[in-house]
Motif scaffolding. Structure first.
Motif, PDB file in Angstrom:
ATOM      1  N   TYR A  59       0.833  -1.209   0.000  1.00 29.02           N
ATOM      2  CA  TYR A  59       0.000   0.000   0.000  1.00 29.02           C
ATOM      3  C   TYR A  59       0.868   1.260   0.000  1.00 29.02           C
ATOM      4  O   TYR A  59       0.677   2.157  -0.825  1.00 29.02           O
ATOM      5  CB  TYR A  59      -0.925   0.011   1.223  1.00 29.02           C
ATOM      6  CG  TYR A  59      -1.766   1.262   1.276  1.00 29.02           C
ATOM      7  CD1 TYR A  59      -2.855   1.426   0.424  1.00 29.02           C
ATOM      8  CD2 TYR A  59      -1.447   2.305   2.153  1.00 29.02           C
ATOM      9  CE1 TYR A  59      -3.610   2.591   0.447  1.00 29.02           C
ATOM     10  CE2 TYR A  59      -2.202   3.466   2.185  1.00 29.02           C
ATOM     11  CZ  TYR A  59      -3.279   3.608   1.336  1.00 29.02           C
ATOM     12  OH  TYR A  59      -4.021   4.756   1.352  1.00 29.02           O
TER      13      TYR A  59
ATOM     14  N   ARG B  99       3.467   1.201  -3.274  1.00 29.13           N
ATOM     15  CA  ARG B  99       2.977   0.968  -4.625  1.00 29.13           C
ATOM     16  C   ARG B  99       1.594   1.579  -4.880  1.00 29.13           C
ATOM     17  O   ARG B  99       1.416   2.349  -5.802  1.00 29.13           O
ATOM     18  CB  ARG B  99       2.931  -0.543  -4.912  1.00 29.13           C
ATOM     19  CG  ARG B  99       4.310  -1.200  -4.924  1.00 29.13           C
ATOM     20  CD  ARG B  99       5.172  -0.670  -6.063  1.00 29.13           C
ATOM     21  NE  ARG B  99       6.473  -1.313  -6.107  1.00 29.13           N
ATOM     22  CZ  ARG B  99       7.558  -0.861  -5.506  1.00 29.13           C
ATOM     23  NH1 ARG B  99       7.497   0.248  -4.783  1.00 29.13           N
ATOM     24  NH2 ARG B  99       8.717  -1.485  -5.615  1.00 29.13           N
ATOM     25  N   ILE B 100       0.615   1.244  -4.065  1.00 24.01           N
ATOM     26  CA  ILE B 100      -0.753   1.728  -4.298  1.00 24.01           C
ATOM     27  C   ILE B 100      -0.824   3.243  -4.130  1.00 24.01           C
ATOM     28  O   ILE B 100      -1.418   3.942  -4.962  1.00 24.01           O
ATOM     29  CB  ILE B 100      -1.760   1.019  -3.367  1.00 24.01           C
ATOM     30  CG1 ILE B 100      -1.817  -0.475  -3.710  1.00 24.01           C
ATOM     31  CG2 ILE B 100      -3.161   1.639  -3.507  1.00 24.01           C
ATOM     32  CD1 ILE B 100      -2.671  -1.310  -2.783  1.00 24.01           C
TER      33      ILE B 100
ATOM     34  N   ASP C 220       0.385   4.998  -7.024  1.00 28.36           N
ATOM     35  CA  ASP C 220      -0.360   4.671  -8.244  1.00 28.36           C
ATOM     36  C   ASP C 220       0.518   3.896  -9.232  1.00 28.36           C
ATOM     37  O   ASP C 220       0.541   4.179 -10.437  1.00 28.36           O
ATOM     38  CB  ASP C 220      -0.903   5.954  -8.901  1.00 28.36           C
ATOM     39  CG  ASP C 220      -2.003   5.648  -9.918  1.00 28.36           C
ATOM     40  OD1 ASP C 220      -2.684   4.614  -9.762  1.00 28.36           O
ATOM     41  OD2 ASP C 220      -2.155   6.422 -10.884  1.00 28.36           O
ATOM     42  N   CYS C 221       1.224   2.910  -8.705  1.00 29.94           N
ATOM     43  CA  CYS C 221       2.095   2.081  -9.537  1.00 29.94           C
ATOM     44  C   CYS C 221       1.252   1.245 -10.497  1.00 29.94           C
ATOM     45  O   CYS C 221       0.236   0.657 -10.109  1.00 29.94           O
ATOM     46  CB  CYS C 221       2.928   1.162  -8.629  1.00 29.94           C
ATOM     47  SG  CYS C 221       4.010   0.021  -9.492  1.00 29.94           S
TER      48      CYS C 221
ATOM     49  N   THR D 281       0.120  -1.863 -13.003  1.00 30.67           N
ATOM     50  CA  THR D 281       0.107  -3.303 -12.761  1.00 30.67           C
ATOM     51  C   THR D 281       1.312  -4.002 -13.383  1.00 30.67           C
ATOM     52  O   THR D 281       1.954  -4.832 -12.725  1.00 30.67           O
ATOM     53  CB  THR D 281      -1.204  -3.924 -13.308  1.00 30.67           C
ATOM     54  OG1 THR D 281      -2.315  -3.295 -12.665  1.00 30.67           O
ATOM     55  CG2 THR D 281      -1.246  -5.420 -13.037  1.00 30.67           C
TER      56      THR D 281
ATOM     57  N   TYR E 207      -2.900  -7.731  -7.127  1.00 30.17           N
ATOM     58  CA  TYR E 207      -2.648  -6.291  -7.015  1.00 30.17           C
ATOM     59  C   TYR E 207      -3.738  -5.422  -7.629  1.00 30.17           C
ATOM     60  O   TYR E 207      -4.170  -4.440  -6.993  1.00 30.17           O
ATOM     61  CB  TYR E 207      -1.285  -5.961  -7.626  1.00 30.17           C
ATOM     62  CG  TYR E 207      -0.960  -4.485  -7.652  1.00 30.17           C
ATOM     63  CD1 TYR E 207      -0.640  -3.808  -6.473  1.00 30.17           C
ATOM     64  CD2 TYR E 207      -0.981  -3.764  -8.846  1.00 30.17           C
ATOM     65  CE1 TYR E 207      -0.327  -2.462  -6.492  1.00 30.17           C
ATOM     66  CE2 TYR E 207      -0.669  -2.418  -8.866  1.00 30.17           C
ATOM     67  CZ  TYR E 207      -0.351  -1.763  -7.692  1.00 30.17           C
ATOM     68  OH  TYR E 207      -0.059  -0.418  -7.709  1.00 30.17           O
TER      69      TYR E 207
ATOM     70  N   TYR F 132      -6.544  -5.122  -5.140  1.00 29.89           N
ATOM     71  CA  TYR F 132      -6.218  -4.255  -3.994  1.00 29.89           C
ATOM     72  C   TYR F 132      -6.310  -2.781  -4.407  1.00 29.89           C
ATOM     73  O   TYR F 132      -6.857  -1.950  -3.671  1.00 29.89           O
ATOM     74  CB  TYR F 132      -4.806  -4.525  -3.461  1.00 29.89           C
ATOM     75  CG  TYR F 132      -4.475  -5.955  -3.182  1.00 29.89           C
ATOM     76  CD1 TYR F 132      -5.387  -6.804  -2.539  1.00 29.89           C
ATOM     77  CD2 TYR F 132      -3.240  -6.486  -3.523  1.00 29.89           C
ATOM     78  CE1 TYR F 132      -5.071  -8.120  -2.270  1.00 29.89           C
ATOM     79  CE2 TYR F 132      -2.919  -7.807  -3.261  1.00 29.89           C
ATOM     80  CZ  TYR F 132      -3.830  -8.616  -2.635  1.00 29.89           C
ATOM     81  OH  TYR F 132      -3.512  -9.919  -2.374  1.00 29.89           O
ATOM     82  N   LYS F 133      -5.770  -2.483  -5.567  1.00 25.37           N
ATOM     83  CA  LYS F 133      -5.743  -1.101  -6.051  1.00 25.37           C
ATOM     84  C   LYS F 133      -7.168  -0.578  -6.254  1.00 25.37           C
ATOM     85  O   LYS F 133      -7.494   0.547  -5.852  1.00 25.37           O
ATOM     86  CB  LYS F 133      -4.944  -1.047  -7.353  1.00 25.37           C
ATOM     87  CG  LYS F 133      -4.467   0.333  -7.729  1.00 25.37           C
ATOM     88  CD  LYS F 133      -3.537   0.260  -8.935  1.00 25.37           C
ATOM     89  CE  LYS F 133      -3.136   1.659  -9.361  1.00 25.37           C
ATOM     90  NZ  LYS F 133      -2.290   1.648 -10.571  1.00 25.37           N
ATOM     91  N   TYR F 134      -8.000  -1.413  -6.854  1.00 25.02           N
ATOM     92  CA  TYR F 134      -9.401  -1.047  -7.080  1.00 25.02           C
ATOM     93  C   TYR F 134     -10.123  -0.859  -5.746  1.00 25.02           C
ATOM     94  O   TYR F 134     -10.865   0.115  -5.561  1.00 25.02           O
ATOM     95  CB  TYR F 134     -10.085  -2.141  -7.900  1.00 25.02           C
ATOM     96  CG  TYR F 134     -11.579  -1.949  -8.072  1.00 25.02           C
ATOM     97  CD1 TYR F 134     -12.084  -1.018  -8.979  1.00 25.02           C
ATOM     98  CD2 TYR F 134     -12.480  -2.699  -7.317  1.00 25.02           C
ATOM     99  CE1 TYR F 134     -13.456  -0.837  -9.128  1.00 25.02           C
ATOM    100  CE2 TYR F 134     -13.848  -2.532  -7.469  1.00 25.02           C
ATOM    101  CZ  TYR F 134     -14.331  -1.608  -8.369  1.00 25.02           C
ATOM    102  OH  TYR F 134     -15.688  -1.431  -8.505  1.00 25.02           O
TER     103      TYR F 134
ATOM    104  N   CYS G 196      -8.922  -0.003  -2.869  1.00 26.77           N
ATOM    105  CA  CYS G 196      -8.431   1.153  -2.107  1.00 26.77           C
ATOM    106  C   CYS G 196      -8.994   2.486  -2.604  1.00 26.77           C
ATOM    107  O   CYS G 196      -8.797   3.520  -1.967  1.00 26.77           O
ATOM    108  CB  CYS G 196      -6.897   1.191  -2.122  1.00 26.77           C
ATOM    109  SG  CYS G 196      -6.141  -0.064  -1.079  1.00 26.77           S
ATOM    110  N   GLU G 197      -9.695   2.462  -3.711  1.00 27.24           N
ATOM    111  CA  GLU G 197     -10.293   3.701  -4.227  1.00 27.24           C
ATOM    112  C   GLU G 197     -11.494   4.152  -3.407  1.00 27.24           C
ATOM    113  O   GLU G 197     -11.850   5.325  -3.415  1.00 27.24           O
ATOM    114  CB  GLU G 197     -10.712   3.499  -5.693  1.00 27.24           C
ATOM    115  CG  GLU G 197      -9.536   3.324  -6.641  1.00 27.24           C
ATOM    116  CD  GLU G 197      -9.983   2.994  -8.058  1.00 27.24           C
ATOM    117  OE1 GLU G 197     -11.213   2.909  -8.303  1.00 27.24           O
ATOM    118  OE2 GLU G 197      -9.110   2.819  -8.932  1.00 27.24           O
TER     119      GLU G 197
END
Length: 201
Positions: free
Chosen positions: A67, A70-71, A74-75, A77, A149, A152-154, A156-157
């Motif tokens: 988190y 990377r997250i 905004d790294c 994929t 990943y 997780y990224k989606y 966390c929005e």
């Protein structure tokens, strides 16, 4: 400047990670009592104290680092996957090869001899019980978590998404997946994914 600040803020994570690695080493230490041929009782008692939590802490920290490093940045994929291939899969391939080679050299002296074949070597990357790669089970488990990943990224929005994801991992924790063939140590996934997601939260 932002990267420097992040490194400074994550010093505590490095300390906890160092402690976790130390606990892993202690857990695998064996001091054989030559009079009995057994491991000293001390080496068996001490790890039992921290055994229930030291691997959950490892995955918790890994989730937190994903988190933070990377997250939040905004790294992408593909970039993320390339990074984890270098950081997780290459060391895994290297150490499986090293373990396999050592087993081959000292096959007659080790407790669990290895089969001298290329197929056996390849299977060491897929199956872990009774294979030289058994001590490295956490690396393929971690690699599978990293494949998620984009999820997780989606998640966390939006706060509600990450809460739903966390609830799903809690439910998954109680699902019996022992009937699934244990390839890439998938048996351990439901035990530790919840802690990885807690690290992200």
């Amino acid at each position: 400047k932002k990267f420097v600040d992040m490194k400074e803020k994550l010093e505590w994570v490095s300390i906890v990670r160092g402690i976790t690695i130390m606990l892993v080493v202690i857990y695998h230490v064996q001091l054989v009592d030559m009079s009995t041929g057994c491991n000293h009782r001390f080496c068996e008692i001490i790890p039992q104290v921290y055994l229930p939590f030291f691997m959950p802490v490892f995955f918790f920290i890994s989730g937190g680092l994903v988190y933070k490093s990377r997250i939040l940045r905004d790294c992408g994929t593909i970039e993320f996957y390339k990074d984890k291939f270098v950081r997780i899969l290459l060391p895994f391939i290297f150490f499986v090869t090293v373990y396999f080679s050592i087993k081959m050299l000292f096959n007659s002296m080790v407790k669990t001899p290895a089969e001298l074949s290329f197929i056996y070597y390849l299977k060491s990357f897929v199956y872990y019980t009774d294979y030289p790669s058994k001590p490295l089970w956490f690396l393929p488990t971690l690699a599978i978590m990293m494949l998620l990943y984009p999820i997780y990224k989606y998640a966390c929005e939006r706060d509600i998404r990450i809460i739903v994801l966390l609830v799903l991992t809690v439910v998954f924790y109680y699902v019996n997946i022992s009937y699934i063939p244990n390839v890439f140590n998938i048996d351990e996934l439901n035990k530790y994914l919840v802690f990885f997601c807690l690290g992200i939260v």
